[in-house]
Write an enzyme that holds these catalytic residues in place. Structure first.
Site, PDB file in Angstrom:
ATOM      1  N   CYS A 244       0.860  -1.180   0.000  1.00  0.00           N
ATOM      2  CA  CYS A 244       0.000   0.000   0.000  1.00  0.00           C
ATOM      3  C   CYS A 244       0.902   1.238   0.000  1.00  0.00           C
ATOM      4  O   CYS A 244       1.899   1.293   0.703  1.00  0.00           O
ATOM      5  CB  CYS A 244      -0.931   0.111   1.197  1.00  0.00           C
ATOM      6  SG  CYS A 244      -2.130  -1.212   1.250  1.00  0.00           S
TER       7      CYS A 244
ATOM      8  N   LYS B 201      10.330 -16.506 -10.958  1.00  0.00           N
ATOM      9  CA  LYS B 201      10.152 -15.404 -11.906  1.00  0.00           C
ATOM     10  C   LYS B 201       9.054 -15.750 -12.910  1.00  0.00           C
ATOM     11  O   LYS B 201       8.242 -14.914 -13.288  1.00  0.00           O
ATOM     12  CB  LYS B 201      11.490 -15.162 -12.619  1.00  0.00           C
ATOM     13  CG  LYS B 201      11.887 -13.793 -12.946  1.00  0.00           C
ATOM     14  CD  LYS B 201      11.982 -12.771 -11.846  1.00  0.00           C
ATOM     15  CE  LYS B 201      12.231 -13.229 -10.488  1.00  0.00           C
ATOM     16  NZ  LYS B 201      12.169 -12.416  -9.373  1.00  0.00           N
TER      17      LYS B 201
ATOM     18  N   HIS C  88      11.632 -38.672  -6.175  1.00  0.00           N
ATOM     19  CA  HIS C  88      10.765 -38.967  -5.030  1.00  0.00           C
ATOM     20  C   HIS C  88       9.414 -38.276  -5.155  1.00  0.00           C
ATOM     21  O   HIS C  88       9.005 -37.539  -4.256  1.00  0.00           O
ATOM     22  CB  HIS C  88      11.481 -38.551  -3.737  1.00  0.00           C
ATOM     23  CG  HIS C  88      12.799 -39.226  -3.564  1.00  0.00           C
ATOM     24  ND1 HIS C  88      12.916 -40.547  -3.193  1.00  0.00           N
ATOM     25  CD2 HIS C  88      14.059 -38.768  -3.768  1.00  0.00           C
ATOM     26  CE1 HIS C  88      14.203 -40.863  -3.138  1.00  0.00           C
ATOM     27  NE2 HIS C  88      14.912 -39.807  -3.494  1.00  0.00           N
TER      28      HIS C  88
ATOM     29  N   ARG D 119       3.877  -0.533  -4.732  1.00  0.00           N
ATOM     30  CA  ARG D 119       3.531  -1.077  -3.420  1.00  0.00           C
ATOM     31  C   ARG D 119       2.152  -1.732  -3.387  1.00  0.00           C
ATOM     32  O   ARG D 119       1.770  -2.351  -2.397  1.00  0.00           O
ATOM     33  CB  ARG D 119       3.549   0.038  -2.366  1.00  0.00           C
ATOM     34  CG  ARG D 119       4.857   0.767  -2.280  1.00  0.00           C
ATOM     35  CD  ARG D 119       4.790   1.842  -1.222  1.00  0.00           C
ATOM     36  NE  ARG D 119       4.685   1.256   0.087  1.00  0.00           N
ATOM     37  CZ  ARG D 119       5.712   0.882   0.831  1.00  0.00           C
ATOM     38  NH1 ARG D 119       6.933   1.055   0.384  1.00  0.00           N
ATOM     39  NH2 ARG D 119       5.529   0.347   2.009  1.00  0.00           N
TER      40      ARG D 119
ATOM     41  N   ASN E  17      -1.516   1.752   6.049  1.00  0.00           N
ATOM     42  CA  ASN E  17      -0.708   0.675   5.486  1.00  0.00           C
ATOM     43  C   ASN E  17      -0.330  -0.222   6.657  1.00  0.00           C
ATOM     44  O   ASN E  17       0.190   0.261   7.653  1.00  0.00           O
ATOM     45  CB  ASN E  17       0.541   1.291   4.825  1.00  0.00           C
ATOM     46  CG  ASN E  17       1.562   0.260   4.434  1.00  0.00           C
ATOM     47  OD1 ASN E  17       1.236  -0.892   4.202  1.00  0.00           O
ATOM     48  ND2 ASN E  17       2.808   0.680   4.347  1.00  0.00           N
ATOM     49  N   GLY E  18      -0.638  -1.523   6.545  1.00  0.00           N
ATOM     50  CA  GLY E  18      -0.338  -2.444   7.644  1.00  0.00           C
ATOM     51  C   GLY E  18      -1.575  -3.258   7.986  1.00  0.00           C
ATOM     52  O   GLY E  18      -2.543  -3.267   7.223  1.00  0.00           O
TER      53      GLY E  18
ATOM     54  N   GLU F 241      14.958 -19.399  -8.433  1.00  0.00           N
ATOM     55  CA  GLU F 241      14.731 -18.024  -8.886  1.00  0.00           C
ATOM     56  C   GLU F 241      14.058 -18.021 -10.271  1.00  0.00           C
ATOM     57  O   GLU F 241      13.113 -17.267 -10.508  1.00  0.00           O
ATOM     58  CB  GLU F 241      16.068 -17.259  -8.913  1.00  0.00           C
ATOM     59  CG  GLU F 241      16.068 -15.921  -9.634  1.00  0.00           C
ATOM     60  CD  GLU F 241      15.171 -14.851  -9.018  1.00  0.00           C
ATOM     61  OE1 GLU F 241      14.543 -15.090  -7.978  1.00  0.00           O
ATOM     62  OE2 GLU F 241      15.078 -13.766  -9.625  1.00  0.00           O
TER      63      GLU F 241
ATOM     64  N   TRP G 148      -2.977  -2.523  -1.774  1.00  0.00           N
ATOM     65  CA  TRP G 148      -2.775  -3.961  -1.990  1.00  0.00           C
ATOM     66  C   TRP G 148      -3.655  -4.614  -0.923  1.00  0.00           C
ATOM     67  O   TRP G 148      -3.373  -4.532   0.267  1.00  0.00           O
ATOM     68  CB  TRP G 148      -1.309  -4.337  -1.795  1.00  0.00           C
ATOM     69  CG  TRP G 148      -1.022  -5.763  -2.140  1.00  0.00           C
ATOM     70  CD1 TRP G 148      -0.693  -6.263  -3.358  1.00  0.00           C
ATOM     71  CD2 TRP G 148      -1.019  -6.883  -1.227  1.00  0.00           C
ATOM     72  NE1 TRP G 148      -0.500  -7.628  -3.276  1.00  0.00           N
ATOM     73  CE2 TRP G 148      -0.696  -8.033  -1.984  1.00  0.00           C
ATOM     74  CE3 TRP G 148      -1.270  -7.028   0.127  1.00  0.00           C
ATOM     75  CZ2 TRP G 148      -0.600  -9.300  -1.415  1.00  0.00           C
ATOM     76  CZ3 TRP G 148      -1.185  -8.297   0.693  1.00  0.00           C
ATOM     77  CH2 TRP G 148      -0.853  -9.415  -0.078  1.00  0.00           C
TER      78      TRP G 148
ATOM     79  N   LYS H  30       5.705  -4.930  -4.466  1.00  0.00           N
ATOM     80  CA  LYS H  30       7.159  -4.993  -4.338  1.00  0.00           C
ATOM     81  C   LYS H  30       7.606  -5.018  -2.885  1.00  0.00           C
ATOM     82  O   LYS H  30       8.569  -5.673  -2.527  1.00  0.00           O
ATOM     83  CB  LYS H  30       7.779  -3.790  -5.046  1.00  0.00           C
ATOM     84  CG  LYS H  30       9.270  -3.860  -5.090  1.00  0.00           C
ATOM     85  CD  LYS H  30       9.836  -3.317  -6.346  1.00  0.00           C
ATOM     86  CE  LYS H  30      11.283  -3.706  -6.509  1.00  0.00           C
ATOM     87  NZ  LYS H  30      11.461  -5.114  -6.881  1.00  0.00           N
TER      88      LYS H  30
ATOM     89  N   GLU I  78       5.726 -15.417 -11.288  1.00  0.00           N
ATOM     90  CA  GLU I  78       5.376 -14.018 -11.009  1.00  0.00           C
ATOM     91  C   GLU I  78       4.970 -13.261 -12.260  1.00  0.00           C
ATOM     92  O   GLU I  78       3.936 -12.602 -12.272  1.00  0.00           O
ATOM     93  CB  GLU I  78       6.589 -13.288 -10.378  1.00  0.00           C
ATOM     94  CG  GLU I  78       6.859 -13.677  -8.948  1.00  0.00           C
ATOM     95  CD  GLU I  78       8.094 -12.995  -8.399  1.00  0.00           C
ATOM     96  OE1 GLU I  78       8.030 -12.393  -7.331  1.00  0.00           O
ATOM     97  OE2 GLU I  78       9.170 -13.075  -9.040  1.00  0.00           O
TER      98      GLU I  78
HETATM   99  C1  G6P Z   1       8.066  -9.369  -2.956  1.00  0.00           C
HETATM  100  C2  G6P Z   1       8.708  -9.032  -4.296  1.00  0.00           C
HETATM  101  C3  G6P Z   1       9.841 -10.013  -4.570  1.00  0.00           C
HETATM  102  C4  G6P Z   1      10.860  -9.972  -3.437  1.00  0.00           C
HETATM  103  C5  G6P Z   1      10.188 -10.271  -2.095  1.00  0.00           C
HETATM  104  C6  G6P Z   1      11.114 -10.021  -0.926  1.00  0.00           C
HETATM  105  O1  G6P Z   1       7.404 -10.585  -3.034  1.00  0.00           O
HETATM  106  O2  G6P Z   1       7.751  -9.073  -5.325  1.00  0.00           O
HETATM  107  O3  G6P Z   1      10.460  -9.692  -5.782  1.00  0.00           O
HETATM  108  O4  G6P Z   1      11.868 -10.907  -3.673  1.00  0.00           O
HETATM  109  O5  G6P Z   1       9.061  -9.405  -1.920  1.00  0.00           O
HETATM  110  O6  G6P Z   1      11.339  -8.646  -0.811  1.00  0.00           O
HETATM  111  P1  G6P Z   1      12.596  -7.971  -0.191  1.00  0.00           P
HETATM  112  O7  G6P Z   1      12.340  -6.501  -0.409  1.00  0.00           O
HETATM  113  O8  G6P Z   1      12.619  -8.322   1.252  1.00  0.00           O
HETATM  114  O9  G6P Z   1      13.798  -8.438  -0.911  1.00  0.00           O
END
Ligand code: G6P
Length: 616
Positions: free
Chosen positions: A2, A489, A508, A30, A103-104, A485, A77, A611, A492
């Site tokens: 947010c 990705k 397994h 955000r 926010n929170g 990773e 969000w 983010k 996402e």
């Molecule tokens: C969100 C973002 C990710 C990120 C994760 C951890 O899910 O979309 O890309 O890796 O948060 O965030 P940080 O800011 O703690 O690296």
């Protein structure tokens, strides 16, 4: 998550609605499911809110034309309540004199709401936030000032909040409060004051900033700020600082080239960012290394891509002579380590430095077990840095695309540097080897550059992979972090269901799903796992899988048994191979980007994501 942005100013020609909307757009990373603005307009609150993205809502200038002298906006969000109009912020009290953005999460909101309903308050949303305006309304009715009403209200709320409160009858100031959710203040002395969840909201308007700490409330007047401690009731001296970074990152242009999306622009920044990371002074790492080597227990914790960077980093630190490090997802930390062993060190890795679970883990370790906290953070001045004994700042710079990519690359590089500095300070490797590893690590910048120059095969494979709904990613050793990773990705930004397994584990269970045409992506550098990976590829192939492999330039064996390969131009020596995880992961980040584009999706703002995840 947010985004909050508020303004109070004496500037006569200021179009407050437009400026708040512009600030909110800079915070949209955000959260972006709904947005709203509330302005105080001649003794009334003017409220406009809707679901959807800001640009769409404001298409005909709806936000920009909000009448009013000062106020606040919010981009959401969703946590409590669907992302629909009546759950969007700001929220108002029964008298419609008070408007608030938050926010929170207020953890005890159900109890508070029950009590407020019994006392006759009418709620218009499903959010936890709405308890704030109603509680403030009650305190004001009892004769409290707006500031004291906010203080009494936040004392009743458990959980996390960054809140901004405006009152139609109090045109001379607004009030902000913070606990565990970020809130920063920007100031043009004597003229304008801004408040926001993050500095970029006001960065084009002022560089003078103040960070509000937990359990603090501030009164914001035009160009004037007063901060009070909620529990002590005392006033705190303000200490503004000058923000050093610029808004260049907010452009999709890099070296004169205009990119269609932030994600691809930021992937093109990776070679330079790695270069900057390897050039940080070695002595900056010494306290970190000392902490790691002198602790009896070392944990590493993070979320999302940062957790995968942490996994790669722990592997490197241990390999170069550091201790065994236990990697724990930050959201699991307090449950898995309820009792922190004596003389522990926690390495917390985070791009934003605001991830609520990461902060909860380090606070738990610090407050319950007296652990030392060393953080690897991209955002200078973020909350995590304030809870840390040592901070190593990554050189990724502002990352705007929601899914992390360049931050991951610099995090892994930073952790590898720590491993090599340990080797140097504690003589766990011969100096010649350390030199060779360092040179190879520096060379990963040029390898990622070469990958960017030869994207043809990645684009071609992206076209093939768009048609799948399920994909496996398999790898061994440190490459498993790259596979994780790559799989994340793809989930996402391309909405494809992916699973990543340690290749040996695929027998397994996961292998039961393999049938003719099932796509499996292998990360297969020529390291000590190579012959075992060849075996795993054969197991998949013989059951009909279509094998895509990421291999080194000169690879022969894996290439001969794979259907398609992406070649990573690494030198043929152990130092180059053992420092090549970033280029391997980077090629998968690029692949995910092109799959997203081929599917016509928005790689910068994927659905349901944010983010900065500031809720637990
Ligand atoms: C969100 C973002 C990710 C990120 C994760 C951890 O899910 O979309 O890309 O890796 O948060 O965030 P940080 O800011 O703690 O690296």
């Amino acid at each position: 998550m947010c985004g909050i942005f508020g303004i109070i100013s004496t500037k006569p020609d200021l179009v407050v609605g437009r400026q708040i909307r512009e600030g909110l757009e800079r915070l949209e990373y955000r959260g972006y499911d709904s947005a709203g603005i509330a302005l105080v307009n001649n003794g009334k609150i003017e409220l406009r809110k809707k679901s959807g993205r800001i640009a769409v809502i404001n298409k005909h200038g709806w936000f920009d034309s909000t009448p009013g002298q000062f106020g606040v906006g919010h981009t959401r969000w969703a946590t409590h309540g669907k992302p629909i109009q009546f759950n969007a912020h700001p929220h108002m009290d029964c008298t419609e004199k008070i408007a608030i953005v938050h926010n929170g999460i207020v953890e005890n909101y159900q109890d508070l709401k029950k009590e407020l309903l019994l006392r006759g308050h009418k709620f218009k949303s499903d959010t936890d936030t709405e308890i704030f305006p109603h509680l403030i309304e009650e305190f004001i009715a009892k004769g409290f000032s707006l500031k004291d009403a906010v203080i009494e209200t936040v004392k009743k709320c458990h959980g996390a909040y960054g809140v901004v409160v405006i009152h139609a009858d109090t045109p001379e100031y607004m009030v902000v409060a913070r606990k565990e959710s970020p809130l920063v203040i920007g100031i043009i002395p004597g003229e304008t004051t801004y408040c926001a969840s993050d500095i970029p909201a006001f960065l084009p308007l002022t560089r003078e900033a103040i960070i509000l700490d937990d359990d603090e409330v501030a009164i914001l007047k035009p160009g004037e700020v007063e901060i009070f401690r909620v529990y002590e009731g005392t006033q705190k001296e303000i200490s503004p600082f000058e923000v050093s970074y610029t808004m260049d990152a907010a452009q999709k242009t890099l070296d004169g080239v205009q990119f269609p999306w932030y994600m691809i622009k930021e992937l093109h920044e990776v070679p330079q960012k790695i270069k900057e990371q390897v050039q940080i002074p070695q002595t900056d790492l010494d306290e970190f290394c000392k902490g790691i080597m002198e602790s009896d227990h070392v944990f590493i914790t993070a979320a999302g891509s940062s957790y995968y960077a942490a996994l790669a980093g722990k592997f490197q630190i241990t390999k170069f002579g550091g201790p065994y490090i236990e990697a724990i997802l930050c959201s699991e930390f307090i449950d898995l380590v309820p009792n922190i062993p004596k003389n522990s060190l926690i390495i917390a890795v985070s791009q934003s430095g605001e991830t609520a679970d990461t902060i909860e883990a380090v606070r738990h370790a610090r407050d319950k077990g007296d652990a030392k906290i060393c953080s690897i953070v991209n955002q200078i001045g973020s909350s995590l840095t304030r809870y840390s004994d040592q901070v190593l700042v990554t050189t990724a710079g502002p990352e705007i695309a929601v899914a992390s990519q360049k931050a991951f690359c610099t995090q892994v590089t930073a952790l590898t540097l720590i491993g090599l500095r340990i080797a140097e300070l504690y003589h766990t490797l011969p100096p010649m080897e350390i030199k060779a590893y360092r040179e190879s690590l520096a060379n990963t910048s040029s390898i990622t550059k070469q990958i960017l120059l030869k994207q043809g095969i990645i684009k071609e494979l992206a076209s093939k992979l768009t048609e799948y709904n399920n994909i496996y990613f398999l790898a061994r050793g440190i490459s498993y972090a790259a596979a994780l990773e790559g799989a994340l990705k793809l989930k996402e930004v391309a909405y494809i269901h992916t699973e990543s397994y340690a290749a040996g584990e695929s027998k397994h269970g996961p292998i039961a799903l393999i049938e003719e045409g099932f796509p499996v992506i292998f990360v297969a550098p020529p390291d000590q796992t190579y012959s075992r990976i060849v075996g795993n590829i054969m197991e998949m192939k013989s059951r009909g899988a279509i094998v895509y492999s990421v291999v080194s330039d000169e690879d022969e064996n894996v290439t001969s048994i794979s259907d398609y390969v992406i070649r990573i131009p690494i030198r043929k020596n152990k130092y180059a191979v053992e420092t090549s995880i970033v280029p391997f992961a980077f090629s998968l980040q690029l692949l995910a980007y092109y799959i997203s584009i081929k599917k016509g999706l928005d790689p910068d703002k994927p659905r349901n994501l944010a983010k900065s995840v500031t809720v637990k």
